[in-house]
Design a protein around this motif. Structure first.
Motif, short mmCIF file in Angstrom:
data_model
loop_
_atom_site.label_atom_id
_atom_site.label_comp_id
_atom_site.label_asym_id
_atom_site.label_seq_id
_atom_site.Cartn_x
_atom_site.Cartn_y
_atom_site.Cartn_z
N ALA A 79 42.27 33.02 49.14
CA ALA A 79 43.57 33.40 48.42
C ALA A 79 43.09 34.28 47.46
CB ALA A 79 44.03 32.11 47.97
N GLN A 80 41.95 34.54 46.89
CA GLN A 80 41.73 35.36 45.70
C GLN A 80 42.03 36.70 46.15
OE1 GLN A 80 37.39 34.93 44.98
NE2 GLN A 80 37.79 33.13 43.91
N PRO A 81 43.20 37.39 45.39
CA PRO A 81 43.53 38.68 45.55
C PRO A 81 42.45 39.71 45.41
CG PRO A 81 44.31 37.98 43.34
CD PRO A 81 43.84 36.90 43.97
N GLN A 82 42.38 40.86 46.46
CA GLN A 82 41.59 41.76 45.99
C GLN A 82 42.15 43.03 45.35
OE1 GLN A 82 40.75 43.80 50.10
NE2 GLN A 82 38.59 43.91 49.50
N GLN A 83 41.37 43.46 44.72
CA GLN A 83 41.89 44.60 43.80
C GLN A 83 42.02 45.70 44.89
OE1 GLN A 83 38.72 46.27 41.14
NE2 GLN A 83 40.35 47.53 40.36
N GLU A 84 43.33 46.14 44.69
CA GLU A 84 43.86 47.45 45.50
C GLU A 84 44.01 48.65 44.52
OE1 GLU A 84 47.25 45.33 47.27
OE2 GLU A 84 45.90 44.30 48.72
N ILE A 85 44.37 49.56 45.32
CA ILE A 85 44.73 51.07 44.89
C ILE A 85 45.77 51.39 45.76
CG2 ILE A 85 44.12 53.32 44.56
CD1 ILE A 85 41.12 52.59 44.36
N ARG A 86 46.89 51.75 45.07
CA ARG A 86 48.31 51.83 45.71
C ARG A 86 48.24 53.34 45.72
NH1 ARG A 86 50.46 47.52 48.02
NH2 ARG A 86 50.77 45.80 46.43
N VAL A 87 48.64 53.88 47.06
CA VAL A 87 48.72 55.26 47.29
C VAL A 87 50.44 55.39 47.17
CG1 VAL A 87 48.79 57.27 49.16
CG2 VAL A 87 46.90 55.35 49.07
N PRO A 88 50.44 56.63 46.18
CA PRO A 88 51.90 56.90 45.57
C PRO A 88 52.59 57.10 47.19
CG PRO A 88 50.20 58.09 44.13
CD PRO A 88 49.43 57.44 45.45
#
Length: 422
Positions: free
Chosen positions: A364-373
């Motif tokens: 359940a721990q959220p994974q750091q993500e990078i959003r693509v515009p």
């Protein structure tokens, strides 16, 4: 009907088998009390055939549901189910049981890792009975491989392969490195291949579940008849000419015939209950079901309890007195049930829950993500303009941390793409 359809159509839980576990656990307590009180009854000493009942039960329950879970899930479930109570028992017995204080470092390590049957003098005081768990753990390890090897075969082909393997396993005791056993060597006669036939009994029963003709169901419904046959197996194996009793090492032929009769005993006890279950019976009585729920801990702790009963009751080992046998048996069963209940409530069940919850928390721990515009379509007066996604909040669900699917979280725009941080 396909194999998977058959798996899904059979009952997931058979309560009577829990009660049968309790009967098997008490039967094993009887054989250990019989030996240590020295009453010399061959019949009670041959109650060690209830080990075959445990092996057949495990094989039946696991083989009937094989393929419904990925190997990783299966192994995780086995560890969560078995490890907490096993490790607690080994640690407590080695630390607190007086006679276990003589255990060598090799005995300590091998018992903690369930490898004591593979090393010389690996069986430690208070834990000698755990040799059978070493065998059973080995079966758990190879079961996914067996399922993979027999995948795609017809039911008849699978049964033929299993029966053939069981018959061939009778030759284990005749192998030179097994037959040439000396008291200062590792006893390879009790290694897992020797007991293949006992597991095959349960696996073949699982293959037959839901496929028995009416006449066979009728015959297996006569449980009294099968218990009479089981009693005949015990009586036969208790004869002096059949083979040595106690701790005397049997010859290869004696060991092989012991395995054969044990397999018949296991079949007589397990198969009628497994293939023709009932809603009401002695096995399904609430008290027996409770004992069945605690049966794993009951098996784990009973030898340590038995070791304490003798000095506490002032009874010498190997007294040969029937009264001593009865008293020691009653005290051992009663004490073991109490300890098993405590072990289940405080160690076994919470340990299993904690292990599963720990995995759920990790997933359940959220994974750091990078959003693509997101690139919006050009419109009047907005040609060439770009707009970043409205939210960069990481997903609050899913298994992004372990390769699972990522679900949209709060504020995520439809169409946004998320990439795990590198």
């Amino acid at each position: 009907m396909t194999h998977r359809a058959t798996q899904l159509s059979v009952p997931q839980h058979l309560p009577e088998l829990d009660g049968l576990r309790a009967v098997a656990a008490v039967g094993i307590i009887v054989t250990h009390v019989s030996f240590q009180t020295g009453i010399g009854w061959g019949i009670t000493e041959r109650f060690d055939y209830f080990v075959a009942v445990f092996f057949a039960l495990s094989a039946f329950l696991l083989w009937r549901r094989r393929g419904l879970h990925a190997p990783g899930e299966y192994f995780f479930s086995r560890v969560a189910r078995l490890a907490p109570a096993y490790l607690a028992c080994v640690c407590v017995v080695l630390a607190l049981l007086p006679e276990a204080h003589t255990a060598s470092p090799g005995q300590v390590l091998s018992n903690l890792t369930a490898t004591q049957i593979y090393v010389k003098d690996g069986l430690a005081p208070g834990l000698t009975h755990l040799w059978s768990l070493c065998v059973e753990f080995s079966f758990y390890l190879v079961l996914p491989l067996l399922a993979w090897a027999l995948a795609g075969r017809t039911r008849g082909q699978r049964i033929a392969v299993l029966v053939t393997a069981g018959i061939l396993s009778l030759g284990w005791a005749f192998l030179p490195f097994v037959a040439d056993y000396d008291s200062d060597q590792v006893n390879s006669q009790i290694w897992p291949p020797a007991y293949t036939l006992w597991f095959v009994v349960g696996m073949v029963a699982a293959e037959c579940e839901g496929h028995l003709p009416r006449w066979a169901r009728k015959v297996f419904s006569w449980r009294w008849l099968w218990w009479l046959l089981a009693a005949g197996c015990v009586s036969l194996a208790s004869r002096e000419w059949f083979g040595p009793r106690g701790l005397v090492h049997p010859e290869p032929q004696e060991f092989a015939q012991r395995i054969v009769v044990g397999a018949v005993f296991g079949m007589c006890v397990v198969v009628p209950v497994a293939l023709v279950p009932r809603e009401t019976s002695l096995y399904a009585h609430p008290f027996v079901l409770g004992l069945g729920r605690w049966s794993y801990s009951l098996f784990l702790w009973h030898v340590a309890v038995l070791s304490l009963v003798f000095p506490l009751a002032g009874i010498p080992l190997f007294s040969g007195q029937v009264a001593d046998f009865v008293l020691v048996l009653v005290l051992t069963v009663a004490g073991s049930v109490v300890v098993a209940a405590v072990s289940y409530v405080l160690i076994e069940a919470p340990g299993r829950r904690w292990i599963f919850q720990a995995r759920q928390r990790r997933r359940a721990q959220p994974q750091q993500e990078i959003r693509v515009p997101r690139i919006r379509a050009a419109g009047p007066g907005r040609a060439g303009q770009h707009r970043a996604c409205d939210s960069h909040e990481p997903s609050g669900q899913g298994g992004g941390g372990d390769g699972g699917p990522t679900h949209d979280g709060p504020g995520t725009q439809p169409g946004d793409k998320a990439l795990p941080a590198q």
